[in-house]
Design a protein around this motif. Structure first.
Motif, PDB file in Angstrom:
ATOM      1  N   ASN A  58      55.362  30.704  20.732  1.00 34.50           N
ATOM      2  CA  ASN A  58      55.863  32.046  21.036  1.00 34.50           C
ATOM      3  C   ASN A  58      57.433  31.930  20.687  1.00 34.50           C
ATOM      4  OD1 ASN A  58      53.682  33.067  22.434  1.00 34.50           O
ATOM      5  ND2 ASN A  58      54.114  31.580  24.139  1.00 34.50           N
ATOM      6  N   GLY A  59      57.724  30.949  19.950  1.00 36.10           N
ATOM      7  CA  GLY A  59      59.263  30.777  19.559  1.00 36.10           C
ATOM      8  C   GLY A  59      60.073  29.967  20.396  1.00 36.10           C
ATOM      9  N   LYS A  60      59.660  29.417  21.530  1.00 41.14           N
ATOM     10  CA  LYS A  60      60.204  28.764  22.546  1.00 41.14           C
ATOM     11  C   LYS A  60      60.332  27.118  21.873  1.00 41.14           C
ATOM     12  CE  LYS A  60      60.518  27.031  27.295  1.00 41.14           C
ATOM     13  NZ  LYS A  60      59.724  27.063  28.641  1.00 41.14           N
ATOM     14  N   GLU A  61      61.722  26.675  22.445  1.00 45.93           N
ATOM     15  CA  GLU A  61      61.881  25.268  21.544  1.00 45.93           C
ATOM     16  C   GLU A  61      61.294  24.299  22.840  1.00 45.93           C
ATOM     17  OE1 GLU A  61      65.274  22.136  20.242  1.00 45.93           O
ATOM     18  OE2 GLU A  61      65.995  23.993  21.073  1.00 45.93           O
ATOM     19  N   VAL A  62      60.550  23.712  22.343  1.00 44.87           N
ATOM     20  CA  VAL A  62      60.023  22.574  23.047  1.00 44.87           C
ATOM     21  C   VAL A  62      60.236  20.986  22.460  1.00 44.87           C
ATOM     22  CG1 VAL A  62      58.287  24.101  23.876  1.00 44.87           C
ATOM     23  CG2 VAL A  62      57.856  22.846  21.835  1.00 44.87           C
ATOM     24  N   THR A  63      61.352  20.849  22.166  1.00 49.24           N
ATOM     25  CA  THR A  63      61.762  19.507  21.615  1.00 49.24           C
ATOM     26  C   THR A  63      61.877  18.674  22.750  1.00 49.24           C
ATOM     27  OG1 THR A  63      63.051  20.658  19.700  1.00 49.24           O
ATOM     28  CG2 THR A  63      63.649  18.206  20.261  1.00 49.24           C
ATOM     29  N   PRO A  64      61.104  17.453  22.567  1.00 45.95           N
ATOM     30  CA  PRO A  64      61.368  16.425  23.687  1.00 45.95           C
ATOM     31  C   PRO A  64      62.687  16.084  24.177  1.00 45.95           C
ATOM     32  CG  PRO A  64      59.828  15.755  22.085  1.00 45.95           C
ATOM     33  CD  PRO A  64      60.710  16.885  21.504  1.00 45.95           C
ATOM     34  N   GLU A  65      62.964  15.950  25.385  1.00 43.71           N
ATOM     35  CA  GLU A  65      64.114  15.505  25.920  1.00 43.71           C
ATOM     36  C   GLU A  65      64.744  14.491  25.310  1.00 43.71           C
ATOM     37  OE1 GLU A  65      67.760  16.156  27.676  1.00 43.71           O
ATOM     38  OE2 GLU A  65      65.964  17.828  27.763  1.00 43.71           O
ATOM     39  N   LYS A  66      64.248  13.477  25.023  1.00 45.47           N
ATOM     40  CA  LYS A  66      64.570  12.259  24.649  1.00 45.47           C
ATOM     41  C   LYS A  66      65.363  12.327  23.190  1.00 45.47           C
ATOM     42  CE  LYS A  66      63.416   7.535  23.766  1.00 45.47           C
ATOM     43  NZ  LYS A  66      62.383   6.425  23.600  1.00 45.47           N
ATOM     44  N   VAL A  67      64.759  13.356  22.185  1.00 49.44           N
ATOM     45  CA  VAL A  67      65.146  13.600  21.147  1.00 49.44           C
ATOM     46  C   VAL A  67      66.547  14.673  21.196  1.00 49.44           C
ATOM     47  CG1 VAL A  67      64.763  14.912  18.898  1.00 49.44           C
ATOM     48  CG2 VAL A  67      62.950  13.428  19.851  1.00 49.44           C
ATOM     49  N   ARG A  68      66.354  15.539  22.119  1.00 54.20           N
ATOM     50  CA  ARG A  68      67.665  16.475  22.541  1.00 54.20           C
ATOM     51  C   ARG A  68      68.818  15.719  22.901  1.00 54.20           C
ATOM     52  NH1 ARG A  68      65.938  21.749  25.908  1.00 54.20           N
ATOM     53  NH2 ARG A  68      63.801  22.202  24.447  1.00 54.20           N
ATOM     54  N   GLU A  69      68.705  14.600  23.666  1.00 54.21           N
ATOM     55  CA  GLU A  69      69.638  13.661  24.298  1.00 54.21           C
ATOM     56  C   GLU A  69      70.252  13.034  22.981  1.00 54.21           C
ATOM     57  OE1 GLU A  69      72.256  12.532  26.467  1.00 54.21           O
ATOM     58  OE2 GLU A  69      70.926  13.846  27.227  1.00 54.21           O
ATOM     59  N   ILE A  70      69.579  12.621  22.261  1.00 49.84           N
ATOM     60  CA  ILE A  70      69.876  11.650  20.955  1.00 49.84           C
ATOM     61  C   ILE A  70      70.681  12.840  20.119  1.00 49.84           C
ATOM     62  CG2 ILE A  70      69.420  10.674  18.699  1.00 49.84           C
ATOM     63  CD1 ILE A  70      66.980   9.524  20.338  1.00 49.84           C
ATOM     64  N   GLN A  71      70.357  14.018  19.989  1.00 47.90           N
ATOM     65  CA  GLN A  71      71.208  14.994  19.263  1.00 47.90           C
ATOM     66  C   GLN A  71      72.276  15.382  19.850  1.00 47.90           C
ATOM     67  OE1 GLN A  71      68.160  18.030  19.105  1.00 47.90           O
ATOM     68  NE2 GLN A  71      67.229  17.023  17.069  1.00 47.90           N
ATOM     69  N   ARG A  72      72.647  15.544  21.083  1.00 46.64           N
ATOM     70  CA  ARG A  72      73.700  15.467  21.868  1.00 46.64           C
ATOM     71  C   ARG A  72      74.700  14.471  21.595  1.00 46.64           C
ATOM     72  NH1 ARG A  72      69.752  16.770  26.136  1.00 46.64           N
ATOM     73  NH2 ARG A  72      69.604  19.224  26.392  1.00 46.64           N
ATOM     74  N   LYS A  73      74.075  13.259  21.691  1.00 43.51           N
ATOM     75  CA  LYS A  73      75.064  12.195  21.677  1.00 43.51           C
ATOM     76  C   LYS A  73      75.781  12.150  20.065  1.00 43.51           C
ATOM     77  CE  LYS A  73      73.092   9.117  25.094  1.00 43.51           C
ATOM     78  NZ  LYS A  73      72.159   7.795  25.078  1.00 43.51           N
ATOM     79  N   LYS A  74      75.000  12.768  19.204  1.00 40.17           N
ATOM     80  CA  LYS A  74      75.426  12.725  18.027  1.00 40.17           C
ATOM     81  C   LYS A  74      76.188  13.992  17.495  1.00 40.17           C
ATOM     82  CE  LYS A  74      72.106   9.407  15.762  1.00 40.17           C
ATOM     83  NZ  LYS A  74      71.370   9.231  14.604  1.00 40.17           N
ATOM     84  N   GLY A  75      76.224  14.996  18.489  1.00 41.79           N
ATOM     85  CA  GLY A  75      76.988  16.094  18.301  1.00 41.79           C
ATOM     86  C   GLY A  75      76.105  17.095  17.524  1.00 41.79           C
ATOM     87  N   LEU A  76      75.024  17.272  17.484  1.00 40.94           N
ATOM     88  CA  LEU A  76      74.114  18.145  16.758  1.00 40.94           C
ATOM     89  C   LEU A  76      73.687  19.346  17.374  1.00 40.94           C
ATOM     90  CD1 LEU A  76      71.939  15.433  14.785  1.00 40.94           C
ATOM     91  CD2 LEU A  76      73.848  16.519  13.875  1.00 40.94           C
ATOM     92  N   ARG A  77      73.977  19.024  18.969  1.00 44.62           N
ATOM     93  CA  ARG A  77      73.324  19.981  19.933  1.00 44.62           C
ATOM     94  C   ARG A  77      74.514  20.337  20.785  1.00 44.62           C
ATOM     95  NH1 ARG A  77      68.575  21.745  21.822  1.00 44.62           N
ATOM     96  NH2 ARG A  77      67.121  20.606  20.153  1.00 44.62           N
ATOM     97  N   ASP A  78      74.616  21.569  21.184  1.00 44.83           N
ATOM     98  CA  ASP A  78      75.549  22.088  22.143  1.00 44.83           C
ATOM     99  C   ASP A  78      75.005  22.382  23.676  1.00 44.83           C
ATOM    100  OD1 ASP A  78      77.317  22.264  20.198  1.00 44.83           O
ATOM    101  OD2 ASP A  78      77.170  24.262  19.672  1.00 44.83           O
ATOM    102  N   ASP A  79      73.660  22.251  23.660  1.00 44.32           N
ATOM    103  CA  ASP A  79      73.331  22.950  24.969  1.00 44.32           C
ATOM    104  C   ASP A  79      73.106  21.411  26.036  1.00 44.32           C
ATOM    105  OD1 ASP A  79      71.160  21.466  23.777  1.00 44.32           O
ATOM    106  OD2 ASP A  79      69.425  22.868  24.311  1.00 44.32           O
TER     107      ASP A  79
END
Length: 79
Positions: A58-79
């Motif tokens: 359906n186009g909804k992001e379902v990226t695992p939270e662990k990966v999202r957290e790593i992306q946040r720490k690296k400044g790759l994600r704003d949410d």
């Protein structure tokens, strides 16, 4: 060492090992090169996983939270 040259040297030593055997020095070199190759592979794979985003049908992001957290720490994600 460059990845392609590293792979070529590992293959050369592997072929020589099967054909005539390796000296102790060559065996140590082969082991060190294989470890370097695996280390590079793991780093590359980790980077690819850390950069991924997963979406459902359906186009909804379902990226695992662990990966999202790593992306946040690296400044790759704003949410």
């Amino acid at each position: 060492m460059e990845a392609e040259k590293l792979r070529q040297r590992i293959n050369e030593l592997g072929a020589k090992r099967k054909k005539e055997g390796l000296t102790e020095g060559e065996e140590l070199e082969r082991q060190a090169l294989r470890e370097e190759f695996l280390e590079n592979f793991r780093k590359s794979f980790r980077s690819q996983v850390e950069m991924m985003q997963v979406f459902d049908d359906n186009g909804k992001e379902v990226t695992p939270e662990k990966v999202r957290e790593i992306q946040r720490k690296k400044g790759l994600r704003d949410d």
